[in-house]
Design a protein around this motif. Structure first.
Motif, mmCIF file in Angstrom:
data_model
loop_
_atom_site.group_PDB
_atom_site.id
_atom_site.type_symbol
_atom_site.label_atom_id
_atom_site.label_comp_id
_atom_site.label_asym_id
_atom_site.label_seq_id
_atom_site.Cartn_x
_atom_site.Cartn_y
_atom_site.Cartn_z
ATOM 1 N N LYS A 147 -19.135 -19.744 11.152
ATOM 2 C CA LYS A 147 -17.756 -19.939 10.727
ATOM 3 C C LYS A 147 -17.335 -18.821 9.792
ATOM 4 N N PHE A 148 -16.034 -18.559 9.768
ATOM 5 C CA PHE A 148 -15.498 -17.568 8.850
ATOM 6 C C PHE A 148 -14.251 -18.126 8.195
ATOM 7 N N LYS A 149 -13.899 -17.538 7.064
ATOM 8 C CA LYS A 149 -12.678 -17.914 6.359
ATOM 9 C C LYS A 149 -11.950 -16.629 5.991
ATOM 10 N N THR A 150 -10.712 -16.516 6.443
ATOM 11 C CA THR A 150 -9.898 -15.346 6.146
ATOM 12 C C THR A 150 -8.809 -15.749 5.167
ATOM 13 N N SER A 151 -8.656 -14.970 4.110
ATOM 14 C CA SER A 151 -7.609 -15.214 3.118
ATOM 15 C C SER A 151 -6.716 -13.988 3.041
ATOM 16 N N ILE A 152 -5.433 -14.247 2.908
ATOM 17 C CA ILE A 152 -4.461 -13.161 2.831
ATOM 18 C C ILE A 152 -3.545 -13.427 1.635
ATOM 19 N N ILE A 153 -3.250 -12.385 0.897
ATOM 20 C CA ILE A 153 -2.341 -12.500 -0.243
ATOM 21 C C ILE A 153 -1.153 -11.575 0.003
ATOM 22 N N MET A 154 0.035 -12.156 -0.068
ATOM 23 C CA MET A 154 1.281 -11.409 0.121
ATOM 24 C C MET A 154 2.080 -11.436 -1.174
ATOM 25 N N GLU A 155 2.750 -10.335 -1.449
ATOM 26 C CA GLU A 155 3.680 -10.266 -2.574
ATOM 27 C C GLU A 155 5.099 -10.274 -2.007
ATOM 28 N N TRP A 156 5.968 -11.050 -2.624
ATOM 29 C CA TRP A 156 7.366 -11.137 -2.224
ATOM 30 C C TRP A 156 8.203 -10.795 -3.437
ATOM 31 N N GLN A 157 9.113 -9.857 -3.289
ATOM 32 C CA GLN A 157 10.008 -9.546 -4.396
ATOM 33 C C GLN A 157 11.447 -9.492 -3.903
ATOM 34 N N ILE A 158 12.339 -9.894 -4.783
ATOM 35 C CA ILE A 158 13.770 -9.782 -4.507
ATOM 36 C C ILE A 158 14.351 -8.882 -5.581
ATOM 37 N N ARG A 159 15.113 -7.906 -5.132
ATOM 38 C CA ARG A 159 15.802 -6.987 -6.033
ATOM 39 C C ARG A 159 17.297 -7.098 -5.791
ATOM 40 N N ASN A 160 18.074 -6.829 -6.837
ATOM 41 C CA ASN A 160 19.534 -6.861 -6.661
ATOM 42 C C ASN A 160 20.025 -5.510 -6.161
ATOM 43 N N GLU A 161 21.355 -5.378 -6.036
ATOM 44 C CA GLU A 161 21.931 -4.139 -5.480
ATOM 45 C C GLU A 161 21.663 -2.915 -6.345
ATOM 46 N N LEU A 162 21.303 -3.118 -7.614
ATOM 47 C CA LEU A 162 20.971 -1.997 -8.497
ATOM 48 C C LEU A 162 19.479 -1.644 -8.437
ATOM 49 N N GLY A 163 18.735 -2.409 -7.663
ATOM 50 C CA GLY A 163 17.301 -2.157 -7.556
ATOM 51 C C GLY A 163 16.492 -2.862 -8.627
ATOM 52 N N LYS A 164 17.141 -3.681 -9.419
ATOM 53 C CA LYS A 164 16.459 -4.381 -10.507
ATOM 54 C C LYS A 164 15.703 -5.594 -9.958
ATOM 55 N N LEU A 165 14.444 -5.730 -10.358
ATOM 56 C CA LEU A 165 13.615 -6.838 -9.912
ATOM 57 C C LEU A 165 14.137 -8.140 -10.518
ATOM 58 N N ILE A 166 14.442 -9.129 -9.655
ATOM 59 C CA ILE A 166 14.914 -10.413 -10.180
ATOM 60 C C ILE A 166 13.980 -11.567 -9.820
ATOM 61 N N TRP A 167 13.055 -11.337 -8.896
ATOM 62 C CA TRP A 167 12.106 -12.391 -8.533
ATOM 63 C C TRP A 167 10.857 -11.748 -7.949
ATOM 64 N N LEU A 168 9.691 -12.247 -8.357
ATOM 65 C CA LEU A 168 8.409 -11.733 -7.870
ATOM 66 C C LEU A 168 7.458 -12.900 -7.718
ATOM 67 N N GLU A 169 6.842 -12.998 -6.559
ATOM 68 C CA GLU A 169 5.922 -14.111 -6.303
ATOM 69 C C GLU A 169 4.814 -13.627 -5.378
#
Length: 161
Positions: free
Chosen positions: A129-151
């Motif tokens: 048996k095997f177990k695969t784990s994946i980690i993704m980063e999600w970010q939302i930026r506004n129209e000025l490029g400023k980070l407003i959400w990171l998960e």
């Protein structure tokens, strides 16, 4: 007697060579459809989903004994990130951009997924048996490029070859 000793030494040398040869194998991951439960109420904002070259060209790299197994993941990741974005947000525009063009957008909100890591843990044999784990980063930026959400999100899959 001397030729027999040479023969044994040659066999020993060849067996060492054969057992220590390293290979790099490429394994195309099968496509799995993930059926998301339709969200009753989507977020009523329009986002531009940025699919970067980095996401499109994502690969998993795993050690399998002396061998290296390379698994292209980009096609699956691109499909499922778009599917997830359309399930969460009311209006999604998909754009394929290079990493340097990410913030060149006229959208009010930019959604940028990124693969952080892929790890695989397997048993002692090839067919364990095997177990695969994946980690993704999600970010939302506004129209000025400023980070407003990171998960960061994690997904796992267990199975057998």
């Amino acid at each position: 007697m001397r030729s027999r000793t040479k023969f044994i030494i040659m066999l020993l040398f060849l067996s060492i060579q054969i057992t220590t040869i390293k290979c790099t194998l490429t394994y195309k991951q099968p496509f799995y459809e993930i059926n998301l439960t339709e969200t009753e109420e989507k977020l009523s904002i329009a986002v531009e989903l940025i699919i970067t070259d980095g996401l499109k060209n994502s690969k998993g790299k795993f050690q399998l004994g002396p061998d290296t197994l390379i698994t292209p993941l980009g096609e699956n990741l691109v499909y499922h990130t778009e599917n997830l974005a359309r399930n969460v947000f009311a209006d999604v525009k998909v754009s394929h951009k290079t990493n340097s063009d990410i913030l060149n957008s006229d959208a009010s909100y930019i959604l940028i997924p990124r693969l952080i890591s892929v790890e695989q843990v397997r048993g002692p044999t090839t067919f364990a048996k095997f177990k695969t784990s994946i980690i993704m980063e999600w970010q939302i930026r506004n129209e000025l490029g400023k980070l407003i959400w990171l998960e960061a999100t994690t997904g796992t899959h267990e199975g057998k070859w």
